[in-house]
Motif scaffolding. Structure first.
Motif, PDB file in Angstrom:
ATOM      1  N   UNK A  87       0.837  -1.206   0.000  1.00  0.00           N
ATOM      2  CA  UNK A  87       0.000   0.000   0.000  1.00  0.00           C
ATOM      3  C   UNK A  87       0.869   1.252   0.000  1.00  0.00           C
ATOM      4  N   UNK A  88       1.959   1.223   0.763  1.00  0.00           N
ATOM      5  CA  UNK A  88       2.855   2.380   0.818  1.00  0.00           C
ATOM      6  C   UNK A  88       3.524   2.612  -0.536  1.00  0.00           C
ATOM      7  N   UNK A  89       4.010   1.551  -1.150  1.00  0.00           N
ATOM      8  CA  UNK A  89       4.714   1.677  -2.435  1.00  0.00           C
ATOM      9  C   UNK A  89       3.791   2.172  -3.542  1.00  0.00           C
ATOM     10  N   UNK A  90       2.546   1.668  -3.557  1.00  0.00           N
ATOM     11  CA  UNK A  90       1.587   2.062  -4.595  1.00  0.00           C
ATOM     12  C   UNK A  90       0.823   3.330  -4.235  1.00  0.00           C
ATOM     13  N   UNK A  91       0.866   3.703  -2.958  1.00  0.00           N
ATOM     14  CA  UNK A  91       0.086   4.830  -2.424  1.00  0.00           C
ATOM     15  C   UNK A  91      -1.408   4.636  -2.705  1.00  0.00           C
ATOM     16  N   UNK A  92      -1.853   3.378  -2.590  1.00  0.00           N
ATOM     17  CA  UNK A  92      -3.264   3.033  -2.799  1.00  0.00           C
ATOM     18  C   UNK A  92      -3.764   2.168  -1.653  1.00  0.00           C
ATOM     19  N   UNK A  93      -5.019   2.409  -1.268  1.00  0.00           N
ATOM     20  CA  UNK A  93      -5.652   1.621  -0.209  1.00  0.00           C
ATOM     21  C   UNK A  93      -5.848   0.187  -0.675  1.00  0.00           C
ATOM     22  N   UNK A  94      -5.788  -0.727   0.282  1.00  0.00           N
ATOM     23  CA  UNK A  94      -5.938  -2.150  -0.024  1.00  0.00           C
ATOM     24  C   UNK A  94      -6.831  -2.809   1.017  1.00  0.00           C
ATOM     25  N   UNK A  95      -7.794  -3.603   0.547  1.00  0.00           N
ATOM     26  CA  UNK A  95      -8.549  -4.521   1.415  1.00  0.00           C
ATOM     27  C   UNK A  95      -8.099  -5.926   1.050  1.00  0.00           C
ATOM     28  N   UNK A  96      -7.728  -6.697   2.061  1.00  0.00           N
ATOM     29  CA  UNK A  96      -7.325  -8.083   1.838  1.00  0.00           C
ATOM     30  C   UNK A  96      -8.288  -8.974   2.613  1.00  0.00           C
TER      31      UNK A  96
END
Length: 159
Positions: A87-96
Motif C-alpha cells: 500500500x505504501x509503495x503504490x500509495x493506494x488503499x488495499x482490502x485483503x
C-alpha cells in the motif's frame, strides 16, 4: 471538545460521526504522535471484531511501527513487502479478505485473517499507513474503505 462515542446504526452515518469525533478530539493539539495515538485508540473503540489497529510511519524506504492498539507488532516493513509495504509503495488503499492468500504477507500476528490498509499522504508526500487487522476472514468492506479514507483525510489536517 471530545464528547464520546454515540454512533448511529447506518454505517455511512457511523463513519461520518467517527470523523467528526476525530476532528474534535485532535483539534488544538499539534503533536503528530499524540494525535496518531488518540486516533488509533478511537478506531480501536469504534471497531468490533479487530485484533490490531495502528500506524506505520515512513522512514526512508521502509515503514516503522508507530502508535497502535493491540499485540506487539512487526517493527520495520520494507516498501513493497506485505500488505502495508505494498500500500505504501503504490500509495493506494488495499482490502485483503484473506491475508494468507496475499503474496508476501507478513504475519505479525498469526490470528489476523483479513486486513485493510490506507496510505497517509500530505501535500503529495507519503507519511505512512493506517493498518487494521481482523481475526475474521472478509471483515472489511468497500464501505469500510471509503469511511477509513475519509477518517485519514481528517487525520491529515492534524499531523
Amino acid at each position: 471538545m471530545f464528547q464520546g462515542l454515540d454512533y448511529a446504526t447506518d454505517l455511512k452515518v457511523k463513519y461520518k460521526q467517527l470523523a467528526s469525533q476525530l476532528d474534535a478530539l485532535l483539534t488544538g493539539e499539534e503533536n503528530m504522535y499524540a494525535n496518531l495515538s488518540n486516533a488509533s485508540a478511537l478506531l480501536n473503540q469504534f471497531f468490533d471484531r479487530i485484533n490490531w489497529v495502528g500506524f506505520y510511519l515512513k522512514d526512508e524506504n521502509e515503514l516503522v511501527l508507530g502508535p497502535f492498539q493491540g499485540l506487539p507488532a512487526c517493527i520495520r516493513i520494507p516498501f513493497g513487502k506485505g500488505v502495508c509495504g505494498t500500500a505504501a509503495e503504490s500509495n493506494k488503499s488495499i482490502i485483503v479478505p484473506d491475508v494468507n492468500a496475499f503474496p508476501g504477507h507478513i504475519a505479525c500476528d498469526a490470528a489476523s485473517q483479513s486486513e485493510v490498509v490506507i496510505p497517509i499522504s500530505k501535500d503529495g508526500v507519503l507519511l505512512g499507513v493506517l493498518d487494521i487487522d481482523s481475526p475474521e476472514l472478509n471483515r472489511f468492506t468497500a464501505e469500510d474503505l471509503i469511511g477509513l479514507e475519509h477518517f485519514v483525510e481528517v487525520l491529515i489536517k492534524h499531523i
